[in-house]
Design a protein around this motif. Structure first.
Motif, PDB file in Angstrom:
ATOM      1  N   ALA A 191       0.922  -1.193  -0.202  1.00  0.00           N
ATOM      2  CA  ALA A 191       0.046  -0.183   0.027  1.00  0.00           C
ATOM      3  C   ALA A 191       0.934   1.238  -0.090  1.00  0.00           C
ATOM      4  CB  ALA A 191      -1.059   0.048   1.424  1.00  0.00           C
ATOM      5  N   PRO A 192       0.328   2.385  -0.759  1.00  0.00           N
ATOM      6  CA  PRO A 192       1.205   3.767  -0.792  1.00  0.00           C
ATOM      7  C   PRO A 192       0.980   4.271   0.601  1.00  0.00           C
ATOM      8  CG  PRO A 192      -0.798   3.890  -1.664  1.00  0.00           C
ATOM      9  CD  PRO A 192      -0.612   2.508  -1.341  1.00  0.00           C
ATOM     10  N   ALA A 193       2.170   5.028   0.872  1.00  0.00           N
ATOM     11  CA  ALA A 193       2.017   5.963   2.249  1.00  0.00           C
ATOM     12  C   ALA A 193       2.445   7.178   1.560  1.00  0.00           C
ATOM     13  CB  ALA A 193       2.979   5.236   3.235  1.00  0.00           C
ATOM     14  N   GLY A 194       1.866   8.072   1.217  1.00  0.00           N
ATOM     15  CA  GLY A 194       1.965   9.374   0.726  1.00  0.00           C
ATOM     16  C   GLY A 194       2.001  10.377   1.908  1.00  0.00           C
ATOM     17  N   SER A 195       1.807   9.946   3.173  1.00  0.00           N
ATOM     18  CA  SER A 195       2.093  10.900   4.436  1.00  0.00           C
ATOM     19  C   SER A 195       2.052  10.025   5.632  1.00  0.00           C
ATOM     20  CB  SER A 195       0.685  11.607   4.439  1.00  0.00           C
ATOM     21  OG  SER A 195      -0.295  10.840   4.851  1.00  0.00           O
ATOM     22  N   VAL A 196       2.586  10.288   6.619  1.00  0.00           N
ATOM     23  CA  VAL A 196       2.470   9.641   7.911  1.00  0.00           C
ATOM     24  C   VAL A 196       1.055   8.951   8.159  1.00  0.00           C
ATOM     25  CG1 VAL A 196       2.851   9.428  10.244  1.00  0.00           C
ATOM     26  CG2 VAL A 196       4.599  10.396   8.816  1.00  0.00           C
ATOM     27  N   GLU A 197       0.140   9.998   8.088  1.00  0.00           N
ATOM     28  CA  GLU A 197      -1.121   9.475   8.167  1.00  0.00           C
ATOM     29  C   GLU A 197      -1.790   8.345   7.585  1.00  0.00           C
ATOM     30  OE1 GLU A 197      -0.180  12.757   7.947  1.00  0.00           O
ATOM     31  OE2 GLU A 197      -0.187  13.274   9.960  1.00  0.00           O
ATOM     32  N   MET A 198      -1.382   8.490   5.989  1.00  0.00           N
ATOM     33  CA  MET A 198      -1.855   7.336   5.199  1.00  0.00           C
ATOM     34  C   MET A 198      -0.982   6.110   5.509  1.00  0.00           C
ATOM     35  SD  MET A 198      -1.635   9.148   1.412  1.00  0.00           S
ATOM     36  CE  MET A 198      -1.979   7.618   0.656  1.00  0.00           C
ATOM     37  N   ALA A 199       0.266   6.085   5.957  1.00  0.00           N
ATOM     38  CA  ALA A 199       0.901   4.807   6.418  1.00  0.00           C
ATOM     39  C   ALA A 199       0.389   4.344   7.627  1.00  0.00           C
ATOM     40  CB  ALA A 199       2.230   5.350   6.643  1.00  0.00           C
ATOM     41  N   LEU A 239       4.293  -1.114   3.074  1.00  0.00           N
ATOM     42  CA  LEU A 239       4.013   0.320   2.832  1.00  0.00           C
ATOM     43  C   LEU A 239       5.111   0.609   1.861  1.00  0.00           C
ATOM     44  CD1 LEU A 239       3.453   1.820   6.119  1.00  0.00           C
ATOM     45  CD2 LEU A 239       1.735   1.008   4.580  1.00  0.00           C
ATOM     46  N   TYR A 240       4.903   1.427   1.013  1.00  0.00           N
ATOM     47  CA  TYR A 240       6.010   2.160   0.118  1.00  0.00           C
ATOM     48  C   TYR A 240       5.742   3.608   0.304  1.00  0.00           C
ATOM     49  CZ  TYR A 240       2.613   2.451  -3.910  1.00  0.00           C
ATOM     50  OH  TYR A 240       1.565   2.474  -4.654  1.00  0.00           O
ATOM     51  N   GLU A 257       5.420  13.249  -1.136  1.00  0.00           N
ATOM     52  CA  GLU A 257       6.719  12.604  -0.804  1.00  0.00           C
ATOM     53  C   GLU A 257       6.906  12.921   0.806  1.00  0.00           C
ATOM     54  OE1 GLU A 257       9.725  12.834  -4.498  1.00  0.00           O
ATOM     55  OE2 GLU A 257       9.200  14.786  -3.482  1.00  0.00           O
ATOM     56  N   LEU A 258       7.623  11.981   1.373  1.00  0.00           N
ATOM     57  CA  LEU A 258       7.689  12.539   2.907  1.00  0.00           C
ATOM     58  C   LEU A 258       9.342  12.702   3.170  1.00  0.00           C
ATOM     59  CD1 LEU A 258       5.508  10.236   2.731  1.00  0.00           C
ATOM     60  CD2 LEU A 258       6.122   9.274   4.787  1.00  0.00           C
ATOM     61  N   THR A 259       9.196  13.480   4.319  1.00  0.00           N
ATOM     62  CA  THR A 259      10.684  14.039   4.677  1.00  0.00           C
ATOM     63  C   THR A 259      11.341  12.885   5.503  1.00  0.00           C
ATOM     64  OG1 THR A 259       9.960  14.607   6.951  1.00  0.00           O
ATOM     65  CG2 THR A 259       9.816  16.381   5.390  1.00  0.00           C
ATOM     66  N   ASP A 260      12.658  12.883   5.598  1.00  0.00           N
ATOM     67  CA  ASP A 260      13.357  11.729   6.371  1.00  0.00           C
ATOM     68  C   ASP A 260      12.838  11.649   7.630  1.00  0.00           C
ATOM     69  OD1 ASP A 260      14.789  11.920   4.092  1.00  0.00           O
ATOM     70  OD2 ASP A 260      16.693  12.280   5.163  1.00  0.00           O
ATOM     71  N   ASP A 261      12.343  12.504   8.372  1.00  0.00           N
ATOM     72  CA  ASP A 261      11.783  12.166   9.797  1.00  0.00           C
ATOM     73  C   ASP A 261      10.538  11.435   9.756  1.00  0.00           C
ATOM     74  OD1 ASP A 261      13.927  13.452  10.907  1.00  0.00           O
ATOM     75  OD2 ASP A 261      13.039  15.300  11.294  1.00  0.00           O
ATOM     76  N   GLU A 262       9.643  11.935   8.610  1.00  0.00           N
ATOM     77  CA  GLU A 262       8.381  11.121   8.377  1.00  0.00           C
ATOM     78  C   GLU A 262       8.692   9.789   7.913  1.00  0.00           C
ATOM     79  OE1 GLU A 262       5.493  15.113   7.061  1.00  0.00           O
ATOM     80  OE2 GLU A 262       6.864  14.033   5.613  1.00  0.00           O
ATOM     81  N   ARG A 321       9.032  -0.054   2.545  1.00  0.00           N
ATOM     82  CA  ARG A 321      10.226  -0.098   1.236  1.00  0.00           C
ATOM     83  C   ARG A 321      10.067   1.393   0.895  1.00  0.00           C
ATOM     84  NH1 ARG A 321       7.896  -5.356  -1.404  1.00  0.00           N
ATOM     85  NH2 ARG A 321       8.555  -6.901   0.540  1.00  0.00           N
ATOM     86  N   VAL A 322      11.157   1.586   0.647  1.00  0.00           N
ATOM     87  CA  VAL A 322      11.522   3.339   0.261  1.00  0.00           C
ATOM     88  C   VAL A 322      11.443   3.510  -1.306  1.00  0.00           C
ATOM     89  CG1 VAL A 322      12.925   5.437   0.342  1.00  0.00           C
ATOM     90  CG2 VAL A 322      12.542   3.908   2.347  1.00  0.00           C
ATOM     91  N   VAL A 323      10.727   4.263  -1.819  1.00  0.00           N
ATOM     92  CA  VAL A 323      10.634   4.339  -3.160  1.00  0.00           C
ATOM     93  C   VAL A 323      11.964   5.277  -3.552  1.00  0.00           C
ATOM     94  CG1 VAL A 323       9.363   5.235  -5.250  1.00  0.00           C
ATOM     95  CG2 VAL A 323       8.067   4.048  -3.512  1.00  0.00           C
TER      96      VAL A 323
END
Length: 154
Positions: free
Chosen positions: A13-21, A32-33, A47-52, A68-70
């Motif tokens: 599943a996509p994680a376009g934000s921390v909330e989505m993750a 998640l990706y 896109e997420l920041t490194d902290d996110e 997994r990181v895209v």
């Protein structure tokens, strides 16, 4: 005669934000990706920041899930070392793998982040079995096949 290897299907599943993750994990996603800023070719708002990304990795891992990181960019010769260092950072934080398009980057990551899953992106343009063999030979673990393919092509 060798027994066939059986794998349990995983929901990616996509994680376009921390909330989505968090929502995807809570809804049952196995993997998640997420794309880091500047390295994913995703729209900036996805896109997420490194902290996110670190927060999402921790949230997933604490619930026995993966992230997994895209890394879908095509790094220039001047960017390759930064690209590899970024992947090593994410792997050290617990990213289970990377979704990558660039063949040269896949080969470099196979050595730099051994033990992680290298997942060939749909953007790589797989067209046939020879393409699949090429990616396997340079170190890919998983390949996303074209959505148009049916069972005979697979």
């Amino acid at each position: 005669m060798t027994a066939a290897i059986q794998h349990r299907p995983q929901l990616l599943a996509p994680a376009g934000s921390v909330e989505m993750a968090m929502a995807a994990v809570d809804a049952g996603a196995d993997v998640l990706y997420a794309g880091p800023r500047g390295w994913s070719r995703r729209p900036p708002e996805s896109e997420l920041t490194d902290d996110e990304i670190r927060t999402a990795i921790d949230y997933a891992r604490d619930r026995d899930r993966e992230l997994r990181v895209v890394l879908n960019t095509y790094p220039s010769p001047f960017e390759m070392e930064s690209f590899v260092a970024k992947a090593q950072q994410f792997a050290a934080w617990g990213a289970s793998g990377f979704i990558v398009t660039d063949p040269g980057a896949i080969a470099r990551l196979r050595e730099a982040v051994a033990g992680t899953v290298l997942h060939v992106s749909i953007g790589s343009g797989i067209c046939n079995a020879d393409d699949c063999a090429f990616y396997r030979d340079i170190g890919a673990d998983k390949i996303i096949l074209p959505y148009r393919w049916g069972e005979p092509e697979v």
